[in-house]
Design a protein around this motif. Structure first.
Motif, short mmCIF file in Angstrom:
data_model
loop_
_atom_site.label_atom_id
_atom_site.label_comp_id
_atom_site.label_asym_id
_atom_site.label_seq_id
_atom_site.Cartn_x
_atom_site.Cartn_y
_atom_site.Cartn_z
N ARG A 1 5.59 -5.89 7.04
CA ARG A 1 5.04 -7.25 7.20
C ARG A 1 4.06 -7.56 6.07
NH1 ARG A 1 5.78 -9.74 12.07
NH2 ARG A 1 3.91 -10.97 11.74
N VAL A 2 3.25 -6.57 5.69
CA VAL A 2 2.30 -6.78 4.59
C VAL A 2 3.05 -7.03 3.28
CG1 VAL A 2 0.52 -5.67 3.20
CG2 VAL A 2 0.48 -5.46 5.69
N VAL A 3 4.06 -6.21 3.07
CA VAL A 3 4.83 -6.33 1.82
C VAL A 3 5.50 -7.70 1.73
CG1 VAL A 3 6.86 -5.48 0.63
CG2 VAL A 3 5.18 -3.87 1.53
N ARG A 4 6.08 -8.15 2.81
CA ARG A 4 6.78 -9.46 2.80
C ARG A 4 5.80 -10.60 2.57
NH1 ARG A 4 11.08 -8.77 7.83
NH2 ARG A 4 12.56 -7.43 6.71
N LYS A 5 4.63 -10.48 3.15
CA LYS A 5 3.65 -11.55 2.98
C LYS A 5 3.26 -11.73 1.52
CE LYS A 5 -1.02 -12.87 4.33
NZ LYS A 5 -2.21 -12.50 5.13
N TYR A 6 2.99 -10.63 0.83
CA TYR A 6 2.53 -10.76 -0.56
C TYR A 6 3.69 -11.00 -1.51
CZ TYR A 6 -2.19 -9.67 0.73
OH TYR A 6 -3.44 -9.75 1.27
N GLY B 1 4.05 -1.93 -3.62
CA GLY B 1 4.22 -0.54 -4.03
C GLY B 1 3.05 0.33 -3.65
N ILE B 2 1.85 -0.23 -3.74
CA ILE B 2 0.65 0.55 -3.37
C ILE B 2 0.64 0.82 -1.87
CG2 ILE B 2 -1.86 0.48 -3.31
CD1 ILE B 2 -1.77 -1.14 -5.91
N VAL B 3 1.01 -0.18 -1.09
CA VAL B 3 1.09 0.04 0.36
C VAL B 3 2.10 1.13 0.68
CG1 VAL B 3 1.78 -1.01 2.54
CG2 VAL B 3 0.32 -2.27 0.96
N GLY B 4 3.23 1.10 -0.02
CA GLY B 4 4.23 2.16 0.18
C GLY B 4 3.68 3.52 -0.18
N PHE C 1 3.57 2.14 11.87
CA PHE C 1 2.98 1.97 10.54
C PHE C 1 3.99 1.35 9.57
CE2 PHE C 1 -0.24 5.31 11.70
CZ PHE C 1 -1.32 4.46 11.59
N ASN C 2 5.22 1.76 9.66
CA ASN C 2 6.24 1.21 8.76
C ASN C 2 6.45 -0.28 9.01
OD1 ASN C 2 6.74 3.59 7.44
ND2 ASN C 2 8.40 4.21 8.78
N VAL C 3 6.44 -0.68 10.28
CA VAL C 3 6.62 -2.11 10.60
C VAL C 3 5.45 -2.92 10.04
CG1 VAL C 3 6.70 -3.78 12.48
CG2 VAL C 3 8.04 -1.67 12.62
N THR D 1 -8.79 -9.21 -14.19
CA THR D 1 -7.32 -9.26 -14.20
C THR D 1 -6.74 -8.18 -13.30
OG1 THR D 1 -7.33 -10.11 -16.46
CG2 THR D 1 -5.29 -9.10 -15.69
N ILE D 2 -7.35 -7.00 -13.34
CA ILE D 2 -6.85 -5.91 -12.48
C ILE D 2 -7.04 -6.26 -11.01
CG2 ILE D 2 -7.25 -3.51 -11.81
CD1 ILE D 2 -7.98 -2.98 -14.77
N ARG D 3 -8.23 -6.76 -10.65
CA ARG D 3 -8.55 -7.01 -9.24
C ARG D 3 -7.78 -8.20 -8.69
NH1 ARG D 3 -13.17 -8.91 -8.57
NH2 ARG D 3 -14.03 -8.92 -10.67
N LYS D 4 -7.62 -9.25 -9.49
CA LYS D 4 -7.10 -10.50 -8.94
C LYS D 4 -5.64 -10.77 -9.30
CE LYS D 4 -11.65 -12.68 -8.75
NZ LYS D 4 -12.46 -13.86 -9.09
N VAL D 5 -5.10 -10.01 -10.22
CA VAL D 5 -3.71 -10.28 -10.63
C VAL D 5 -2.83 -9.04 -10.45
CG1 VAL D 5 -2.20 -10.95 -12.55
CG2 VAL D 5 -4.43 -12.06 -12.27
N ILE D 6 -3.23 -7.95 -11.10
CA ILE D 6 -2.34 -6.79 -11.14
C ILE D 6 -2.25 -6.11 -9.77
CG2 ILE D 6 -2.02 -4.51 -12.16
CD1 ILE D 6 -3.20 -5.58 -14.73
N LEU D 7 -3.40 -5.83 -9.16
CA LEU D 7 -3.37 -5.14 -7.88
C LEU D 7 -2.67 -5.95 -6.78
CD1 LEU D 7 -6.80 -3.27 -7.69
CD2 LEU D 7 -4.55 -2.38 -8.27
N PRO D 8 -2.94 -7.24 -6.64
CA PRO D 8 -2.19 -8.01 -5.63
C PRO D 8 -0.69 -8.02 -5.91
CG PRO D 8 -4.17 -9.19 -6.25
CD PRO D 8 -4.06 -8.04 -7.20
#
Length: 459
Positions: A449-454, A367-370, A443-445, A355-362
């Protein structure tokens, strides 16, 4: 009378205006609050605003343009053809006048400069009192107008909301304009640098030695401005720091949010965040006096030559320093994941780790990327630890056991001490700053893009 004293008087006058406006509104309706269009405090805020705004505007104008105007008047007061101004630039004459204003005839003996200093002192005193009088009159005029228009039908709340809206817009514009000004300053000074040093040499050169000859007849270095060793050192130390802070911070956040009991979390999370409040100079001492000698001894025991000032020591300690940034922000991101997602996963038979690997972390990935980006920015901008633990020697190497330096350390070194401001050595600091800005923006750009994708998947 000083600017601080004027500010305090304006503040006291605004408090008095608030009380007067409030009392005036109640007096107009005989104390019956229900007959007023707005609450009594809104009339007070309106009166205080009309006192603060014009008086503050006058004070800001004085602080912004006052000294410049006085200096021009002082220069104009010097008789034409005076020996002290003949062939000498204005700013040098003004420097002598400023010294004479502060220290009098103890260090300045020229009667013309002393007379100009006396003129400046007198004009400055008169200007300050004039500013105070103008600010006071403007505030009193504002108060008189506010009391005059106060009535039961007056829409004080609407006026106050308009003031607040304008103030918020002004603050936003100020923040944007400040950013634009910083970028423009970097660009302008960097362009001056690139007029003296080719941009290709700066971006791809492999030798950094910014020392230049100060005089035409001096035998000295012509300077080498290849910044690749600085970029490599910054990248190496930041990478080492993130290798420490990234896994430890993220795993700590997972443990505290998913496995730790409430009692453990109540103790461990604040204890971890204490690391963020430790001054960087303390980390620098820790790196230079404890970690670097420790690594050196460990290296000698296994036959490795680790320098006393090494990228490894600086990177590891910097990683320890930024662990709270990663763990705290990742903790918040993981906690914000809807409980229904994890409950649904567990209800379908997934284990807690799945659950952590496949649900919570994605789901918490934005927020983690930030958190990681903030940590990278902190690592790239850190100076003190690098100075104390990694040294200041530009060294193009990927070996973490050797001494290196970073862009920020060199910026500090270039702008420290008496330097000719328009020299290539000094201007190179702005070029380095511009590169840092571009890299951070890149890096911010990427992160956006990563944040919007997920977000498209989990929203």
């Amino acid at each position: 009378m000083t600017s601080s004293a004027i500010s305090v008087i304006i503040l006291l006058l605004s408090l008095a205006a608030f009380a007067a406006g409030r009392q005036r509104s109640l007096a107009t309706v005989g104390g019956r609050r229900g007959d007023l269009h707005s609450l009594p405090r809104h009339y007070g805020y309106f009166a205080a605003s009309l006192v603060v705004l014009p008086a503050t505007l006058i004070l800001v104008l004085w602080l912004t343009f006052g000294d410049f105007a006085l200096e021009r008047m002082t220069l104009n007061s010097i008789p034409e053809g005076a020996a002290v101004t003949e062939g000498i630039e204005d700013h040098l004459v003004l420097n002598r006048i400023r010294i004479a204003v502060d220290q009098g005839d103890r260090v300045e003996k020229d009667p013309t400069i002393l007379a100009a200093a006396k003129f400046y002192r007198e004009a400055h005193g008169e200007a300050v009192w004039l500013t105070f009088a103008a600010a006071l009159l403007a505030g009193l005029a504002g108060l008189a107008y506010a009391l005059k228009v106060t009535s039961a039908e007056f829409r004080a709340r609407n006026k106050v909301e308009t003031f607040m809206r304008v103030a918020l817009i002004a603050c936003s514009a100020l923040a944007v304009l400040t950013t634009v000004g910083i970028v423009a300053s970097l660009l302008f000074e960097s362009l001056r640098f690139f007029q003296q040093v080719p941009i290709s040499e700066f971006l791809f050169g492999l030798k950094w030695s910014p020392q230049t000859a100060l005089r035409a007849d001096q035998v000295g270095s012509s300077g080498a401005f290849g910044a690749v060793p600085l970029f490599a050192g910054t990248l190496l130390i930041s990478l080492l720091a993130m290798l420490v802070a990234g896994p430890i911070g993220l795993l700590a956040a997972i443990y505290l949010t998913q496995y730790a009991s409430g009692r453990v979390r109540a103790v461990a999370k604040p204890a971890l965040e204490i690391l963020a409040g430790v001054p960087t100079v303390v980390y620098g001492f820790f790196a230079a006096l404890t970690i670097a000698p420790l690594f050196r001894e460990m290296g000698l025991s296994v036959g490795l030559d680790i320098a006393s000032e090494s990228a490894l020591a600086a990177g590891v300690v910097m990683g320890i320093m930024i662990i709270p940034f990663v763990s705290s922000l990742s903790d918040d991101a993981i906690t914000a994941v809807p409980r229904s997602l994890s409950d649904g996963s567990l209800a379908l038979g997934a284990t807690p780790s799945e659950t952590i690997r496949k649900v919570i972390l994605p789901a918490a990935l934005p927020g983690i990327v930030g958190a990681f980006l903030l940590a990278v920015s902190r690592a790239v901008g850190e100076t003190m630890i690098v100075v104390m633990a990694a040294g200041m020697q530009p060294n193009l190497t990927a070996n973490p056991f050797e001494a290196v330096t970073t862009v920020t350390v060199q910026i500090v070194a270039l702008l420290t001490g008496d330097q000719e401001f328009d020299s290539a050595k000094t201007l190179s600091a702005f070029a380095l700053g511009l590169v840092l800005f571009v890299v951070t923006l890149f890096f911010n750009v990427i992160a956006i893009r990563v944040v919007r994708k997920y977000r498209e998947i989990y929203d």
